[in-house]
Design a protein around this motif. Sequence first.
Motif, short mmCIF file in Angstrom:
data_model
loop_
_atom_site.label_atom_id
_atom_site.label_comp_id
_atom_site.label_asym_id
_atom_site.label_seq_id
_atom_site.Cartn_x
_atom_site.Cartn_y
_atom_site.Cartn_z
N ARG A 259 23.58 45.43 49.24
CA ARG A 259 24.38 45.87 50.01
C ARG A 259 24.59 47.42 49.98
O ARG A 259 25.46 47.80 49.01
N CYS A 260 24.06 48.27 50.74
CA CYS A 260 24.24 49.61 50.55
C CYS A 260 24.81 50.49 51.70
O CYS A 260 24.49 50.18 52.66
N PRO A 261 25.75 51.20 51.34
CA PRO A 261 26.07 52.48 52.29
C PRO A 261 24.97 53.06 52.76
O PRO A 261 23.84 53.18 52.01
N PRO A 262 25.29 53.91 54.14
CA PRO A 262 24.34 54.70 54.50
C PRO A 262 23.80 55.77 53.08
O PRO A 262 24.80 56.27 52.27
N GLY A 263 22.44 56.15 53.21
CA GLY A 263 21.97 57.27 52.19
C GLY A 263 21.20 56.47 51.20
O GLY A 263 20.65 57.37 50.27
N PHE A 264 21.17 55.18 50.83
CA PHE A 264 20.63 54.64 49.81
C PHE A 264 19.31 53.88 50.40
O PHE A 264 19.23 53.37 51.63
N ALA A 265 18.24 53.85 49.68
CA ALA A 265 17.03 53.14 49.86
C ALA A 265 16.85 52.07 49.23
O ALA A 265 16.55 52.14 47.98
N PRO A 266 17.04 50.73 49.49
CA PRO A 266 16.93 49.67 48.84
C PRO A 266 15.74 49.68 48.17
O PRO A 266 15.49 49.04 46.92
N ASP A 267 14.58 49.72 48.92
CA ASP A 267 13.18 49.58 48.05
C ASP A 267 13.08 50.54 47.06
O ASP A 267 12.28 50.32 45.77
N GLU A 268 13.60 51.81 47.08
CA GLU A 268 13.53 52.70 46.07
C GLU A 268 14.58 52.23 44.84
O GLU A 268 14.00 52.30 43.71
N LEU A 269 15.46 51.77 45.13
CA LEU A 269 16.44 51.17 44.07
C LEU A 269 16.07 49.97 43.25
O LEU A 269 16.13 49.83 42.08
N LEU A 270 14.96 49.28 44.20
CA LEU A 270 14.55 48.10 43.13
C LEU A 270 13.24 48.18 42.93
O LEU A 270 12.49 47.22 42.29
N ALA A 271 12.51 49.63 43.07
CA ALA A 271 11.15 49.75 42.60
C ALA A 271 10.98 49.33 41.16
O ALA A 271 9.78 48.72 40.84
N PRO A 272 11.50 49.81 40.08
CA PRO A 272 11.47 49.52 38.74
C PRO A 272 11.68 47.72 38.68
O PRO A 272 10.68 47.44 37.75
N PHE A 273 12.49 47.11 39.52
CA PHE A 273 12.73 45.98 39.12
C PHE A 273 11.25 45.13 39.59
O PHE A 273 10.67 44.33 39.11
N LYS A 274 10.87 45.53 40.97
CA LYS A 274 9.47 45.08 41.27
C LYS A 274 8.36 45.02 40.54
O LYS A 274 7.72 44.47 40.22
N ALA A 275 8.42 46.41 39.76
CA ALA A 275 7.32 46.80 38.71
C ALA A 275 7.66 45.66 37.52
O ALA A 275 6.54 45.15 36.83
N LEU A 276 8.67 45.38 37.26
CA LEU A 276 8.86 44.60 36.28
C LEU A 276 8.36 42.97 36.23
O LEU A 276 7.91 42.39 35.66
N CYS A 277 8.68 42.55 37.72
CA CYS A 277 8.07 41.21 38.20
C CYS A 277 6.53 41.21 38.06
O CYS A 277 6.20 40.18 37.78
N GLU A 278 6.04 42.35 38.47
CA GLU A 278 4.60 42.51 38.49
C GLU A 278 3.91 42.39 37.14
O GLU A 278 3.01 41.93 36.97
N ALA A 279 4.57 43.12 36.17
CA ALA A 279 4.22 43.05 34.81
C ALA A 279 4.44 41.73 34.22
O ALA A 279 3.33 41.16 33.54
N LEU A 280 5.42 41.19 34.63
CA LEU A 280 5.71 39.60 34.00
C LEU A 280 4.78 38.57 34.57
O LEU A 280 4.10 37.79 34.02
N ASP A 281 4.14 38.75 35.94
CA ASP A 281 3.22 38.03 36.60
C ASP A 281 1.92 38.08 35.87
O ASP A 281 1.21 37.05 35.57
#
Length: 383
Positions: A259-281
């Motif tokens: 849950r982000c206030p205005p001015g934050f981009a959730p996809d950008e914040l979670l980009a490293p986590f998404k990459a972590l999931c892809e590497a684990l896969d």
Amino acid sequence: MTNMTHARAILDRLIAFDTTSRNSNLALIEWVESYLSEYGVTGHRVANEDGTKSNLFATIGPMVEGGVILSGHTDVVPVDNQDWSSDPWITREESGKLYGRGTADMKSFIALALAWVPEFAKGAKPIHLAISYDEEIGCLGAPAMIEQMRTSVRAPRLAVVGEPTSMRLVTGHKGISVYKVEVQGAEAHSSLVNHGISANEHAVDLMHSLVELSRELKAKADPDNGFDPPYPTLTIGVMQGGEAANILAGHAQFQFDLRCPPGFAPDELLAPFKALCEALDKELSARFPQAGASFEKLADAPPLSDDGSDDAIAFVQRLTGENMPPAKVSYGAEAGQFQQGGFPTVICGPGSIEQAHQPNEWIALEQLEQGTRFMERLAQELA
């Protein structure tokens, strides 16, 4: 019958529909359509893919510019395993309060809007009712309705989303994104860890990385942004995995929201986590073909800001008579979606969010009275 009495009768009827998000809301929608037809108003459905649920929007009064959207969601949260002292689907009045699931969040606002349909129909400017489904599980229903309203409703002045704010004007809410992570392991005897993969072990590692991200976001918060708490919040709400203590877990999954206030981009914040999931896969599938990891977005609703809403704010302040500065809230709502659709949008509705989602949910009768005065002044503004 006074408008307050009329609203109370409509609320009784709306509460009687069990519109928990897992259920269809069509019976309630059909009832609202029938009610509107008594005043010559035709509703327009915007259904989900399988037709089991539907939004409904309708214009009361002339189809001209400068009207007001009144928006509310029909779905409510479950009552399962909650300790209610009375039937949650029957409104009960006691000590100046009305009890029932949805009294605060947010069927009272819908009931008030419907009660004032006869007066709104006399106005020189229209009211556009917008009633949605599946708000409680990620604001899933409203976008399709908003898209149709953009082309079929003539330039409204503003939209009022009637979430429970104790009739206080709210001009900002956080966005909410919901995600699911699944880890597929390889089952084996727990003494032979080299013969399999524990999905739980890797799920715990992934969850730990999210906890670390949550702490980083908290440390970087702007304490003066008006939100409580001021930082983006990341919470893991569901964890499931494994069959027995002596078996390497073959499957694990967890869900979290950001849950982000205005001015934050959730996809950008979670980009490293998404990459972590892809590497684990890649790592897991290289060891066992059936193993892997996936990362999926389940819902994504934008935040609400006060950008471009000065006229809407002044308009609603006249209706509420409020002199306090507008507030901001940390819960998500459909208001950001209406704003994203091009409508100046604020939140203002009867009841308190503190009573929402609770056993013995209630709304004070005084809040319904305030809501009645709000609708009366709105009808006068549009006359």
